[in-house]
Enzyme design. Structure first.
Site, PDB file in Angstrom:
ATOM      1  N   PRO A  11       0.784  -1.226   0.000  1.00  0.00           N
ATOM      2  CA  PRO A  11       0.000   0.000   0.000  1.00  0.00           C
ATOM      3  C   PRO A  11       0.819   1.281   0.000  1.00  0.00           C
ATOM      4  CG  PRO A  11      -0.128  -1.115   2.123  1.00  0.00           C
ATOM      5  CD  PRO A  11       0.519  -2.065   1.168  1.00  0.00           C
ATOM      6  N   ASN A  12       0.321   2.229  -0.749  1.00  0.00           N
ATOM      7  CA  ASN A  12       0.872   3.594  -0.852  1.00  0.00           C
ATOM      8  C   ASN A  12       2.161   3.687  -1.667  1.00  0.00           C
ATOM      9  OD1 ASN A  12      -1.187   4.851   0.818  1.00  0.00           O
ATOM     10  ND2 ASN A  12      -0.252   3.741   2.511  1.00  0.00           N
ATOM     11  N   ARG A  19       5.069  11.034  -2.401  1.00  0.00           N
ATOM     12  CA  ARG A  19       4.823  10.713  -0.999  1.00  0.00           C
ATOM     13  C   ARG A  19       6.094  10.886  -0.175  1.00  0.00           C
ATOM     14  NH1 ARG A  19       4.780   4.597   1.225  1.00  0.00           N
ATOM     15  NH2 ARG A  19       4.158   5.073   3.355  1.00  0.00           N
ATOM     16  N   TYR A  24      11.351   8.838   1.149  1.00  0.00           N
ATOM     17  CA  TYR A  24      11.333   7.793   0.121  1.00  0.00           C
ATOM     18  C   TYR A  24      11.984   8.201  -1.198  1.00  0.00           C
ATOM     19  CZ  TYR A  24       8.116   5.667   3.419  1.00  0.00           C
ATOM     20  OH  TYR A  24       7.568   5.121   4.550  1.00  0.00           O
ATOM     21  N   ASN A  75       8.139  -5.682  -1.044  1.00  0.00           N
ATOM     22  CA  ASN A  75       8.077  -4.522  -0.163  1.00  0.00           C
ATOM     23  C   ASN A  75       6.623  -4.441   0.256  1.00  0.00           C
ATOM     24  OD1 ASN A  75       7.995  -2.131   1.184  1.00  0.00           O
ATOM     25  ND2 ASN A  75       9.083  -0.939  -0.372  1.00  0.00           N
ATOM     26  N   ALA A  78       3.372  -0.820   4.741  1.00  0.00           N
ATOM     27  CA  ALA A  78       2.883  -0.818   6.133  1.00  0.00           C
ATOM     28  C   ALA A  78       2.420  -2.202   6.587  1.00  0.00           C
ATOM     29  CB  ALA A  78       1.765   0.201   6.285  1.00  0.00           C
ATOM     30  N   HIS A  81       4.435  -4.541   9.011  1.00  0.00           N
ATOM     31  CA  HIS A  81       4.417  -4.430  10.466  1.00  0.00           C
ATOM     32  C   HIS A  81       3.151  -4.993  11.095  1.00  0.00           C
ATOM     33  CE1 HIS A  81       7.629  -1.822   9.230  1.00  0.00           C
ATOM     34  NE2 HIS A  81       6.794  -0.978   8.658  1.00  0.00           N
ATOM     35  N   ASP A  88       2.151 -15.719   6.336  1.00  0.00           N
ATOM     36  CA  ASP A  88       1.718 -17.098   6.063  1.00  0.00           C
ATOM     37  C   ASP A  88       1.728 -17.399   4.565  1.00  0.00           C
ATOM     38  OD1 ASP A  88       1.357 -17.620   8.744  1.00  0.00           O
ATOM     39  OD2 ASP A  88      -0.832 -17.467   8.696  1.00  0.00           O
ATOM     40  N   GLU A  99      13.033  -9.509   1.340  1.00  0.00           N
ATOM     41  CA  GLU A  99      12.229  -8.376   1.827  1.00  0.00           C
ATOM     42  C   GLU A  99      12.996  -7.079   1.549  1.00  0.00           C
ATOM     43  OE1 GLU A  99      11.533  -8.662   6.035  1.00  0.00           O
ATOM     44  OE2 GLU A  99      10.609  -6.674   6.147  1.00  0.00           O
ATOM     45  N   HIS A 101      12.908  -2.670   1.770  1.00  0.00           N
ATOM     46  CA  HIS A 101      12.318  -1.384   2.158  1.00  0.00           C
ATOM     47  C   HIS A 101      13.204  -0.274   1.630  1.00  0.00           C
ATOM     48  CE1 HIS A 101       9.483  -3.424   4.703  1.00  0.00           C
ATOM     49  NE2 HIS A 101      10.488  -4.157   5.140  1.00  0.00           N
ATOM     50  N   LEU A 102      12.574   0.747   1.115  1.00  0.00           N
ATOM     51  CA  LEU A 102      13.338   1.901   0.612  1.00  0.00           C
ATOM     52  C   LEU A 102      14.064   2.589   1.766  1.00  0.00           C
ATOM     53  CD1 LEU A 102      10.335   3.042  -1.487  1.00  0.00           C
ATOM     54  CD2 LEU A 102      12.550   2.537  -2.516  1.00  0.00           C
ATOM     55  N   SER A 103      13.347   2.783   2.872  1.00  0.00           N
ATOM     56  CA  SER A 103      13.921   3.471   4.030  1.00  0.00           C
ATOM     57  C   SER A 103      14.530   2.445   4.988  1.00  0.00           C
ATOM     58  CB  SER A 103      12.831   4.279   4.744  1.00  0.00           C
ATOM     59  OG  SER A 103      11.826   3.405   5.245  1.00  0.00           O
ATOM     60  N   ARG A 108      13.793   4.378  12.145  1.00  0.00           N
ATOM     61  CA  ARG A 108      12.559   5.155  12.181  1.00  0.00           C
ATOM     62  C   ARG A 108      11.748   4.807  13.445  1.00  0.00           C
ATOM     63  NH1 ARG A 108       9.658   4.809   6.567  1.00  0.00           N
ATOM     64  NH2 ARG A 108       8.544   6.579   7.490  1.00  0.00           N
ATOM     65  N   ARG A 112       7.921   0.471  13.365  1.00  0.00           N
ATOM     66  CA  ARG A 112       8.443  -0.044  12.086  1.00  0.00           C
ATOM     67  C   ARG A 112       9.572  -1.048  12.288  1.00  0.00           C
ATOM     68  NH1 ARG A 112       5.974   3.426   8.253  1.00  0.00           N
ATOM     69  NH2 ARG A 112       5.641   5.487   9.139  1.00  0.00           N
TER      70      ARG A 112
HETATM   71  C1  DQA Z   1       8.459   1.029   3.588  1.00  0.00           C
HETATM   72  C2  DQA Z   1       8.593   1.221   5.105  1.00  0.00           C
HETATM   73  C3  DQA Z   1       7.259   1.015   5.796  1.00  0.00           C
HETATM   74  O1  DQA Z   1       7.399   1.195   7.201  1.00  0.00           O
HETATM   75  C4  DQA Z   1       6.224   2.009   5.284  1.00  0.00           C
HETATM   76  O2  DQA Z   1       4.974   1.768   5.881  1.00  0.00           O
HETATM   77  C5  DQA Z   1       6.147   2.026   3.804  1.00  0.00           C
HETATM   78  C6  DQA Z   1       7.372   1.915   3.015  1.00  0.00           C
HETATM   79  C7  DQA Z   1       9.764   1.367   2.844  1.00  0.00           C
HETATM   80  O3  DQA Z   1       9.883   0.960   1.692  1.00  0.00           O
HETATM   81  O4  DQA Z   1      10.630   2.047   3.401  1.00  0.00           O
HETATM   82  O5  DQA Z   1       5.083   2.233   3.243  1.00  0.00           O
HETATM   83  O6  DQA Z   1       8.149  -0.328   3.335  1.00  0.00           O
END
Ligand code: DQA
Length: 148
Positions: A11-12, A19, A24, A75, A78, A81, A88, A99, A101-103, A108, A112
């Site tokens: 999501p997002n 964003r 990011y 990725n 959210a 978490h 599963d 896995e 994550h950009l950040s 943080r 997270r």
């Molecule tokens: C994220 C980190 C997550 O905590 C956050 O909710 C995201 C992006 C990242 O790519 O850094 O939406 O997965």
């Protein structure tokens, strides 16, 4: 032999570029897809790149990977978490999974720091922005055969 890899975005992430660019970056998800496609070309891989704001759609894509793909990059945004269901679904595929994550989620907010995905992932790459996706592809390349 050419491998097939599923890249799942949660999501997002469709909002990347607009964003919270201070966290990011300015790279869009389409830019990331192009980077991954280019990197896949160098490796002679095919990729399926998907994004959804819906947990169930992500689970459907993961389930469909069985017998179709050789590995997964995710990725989960959210849902990382919160989602036992995604954890599963990854475990059920029995495929190597990186896995991303950009950040750097560990530098943080505390909420997270917990990832349900990490417990079923082959490894985790975070904090390197869009480059994390191609780093994940390189990591996957070394782990197709090590996964049990
Ligand atoms: C994220 C980190 C997550 O905590 C956050 O909710 C995201 C992006 C990242 O790519 O850094 O939406 O997965």
């Amino acid at each position: 032999m050419g491998k097939s890899v599923l890249i799942v975005n949660g999501p997002n992430l469709n909002m990347l570029g607009r964003r919270e660019p201070e966290i990011y970056g300015k790279t869009t998800l389409q830019d990331i897809e192009s980077l991954c496609a280019q990197h896949a070309g160098h490796k002679d891989w095919s990729i399926e790149f998907m994004q959804s704001n819906h947990e169930g759609a992500m689970i459907d894509a993961l389930q469909a990977a069985l017998g179709k793909h050789d590995g997964i990059i995710i990725n989960a945004a959210a849902y990382t978490h919160t989602s036992v269901a995604l954890m599963d679904a990854i475990k059920a595929t029995n495929l190597p999974c990186i896995e991303v994550h950009l950040s750097n989620i560990f530098s943080r907010e505390e909420f997270r720091h917990k990832s349900y995905i990490s417990s079923v992932a082959t490894g985790v790459i975070c904090g390197f922005g869009a480059k994390g996706y191609t780093l994940a592809m390189d990591a996957l390349a070394d782990n197709f055969d090590t996964h049990k």
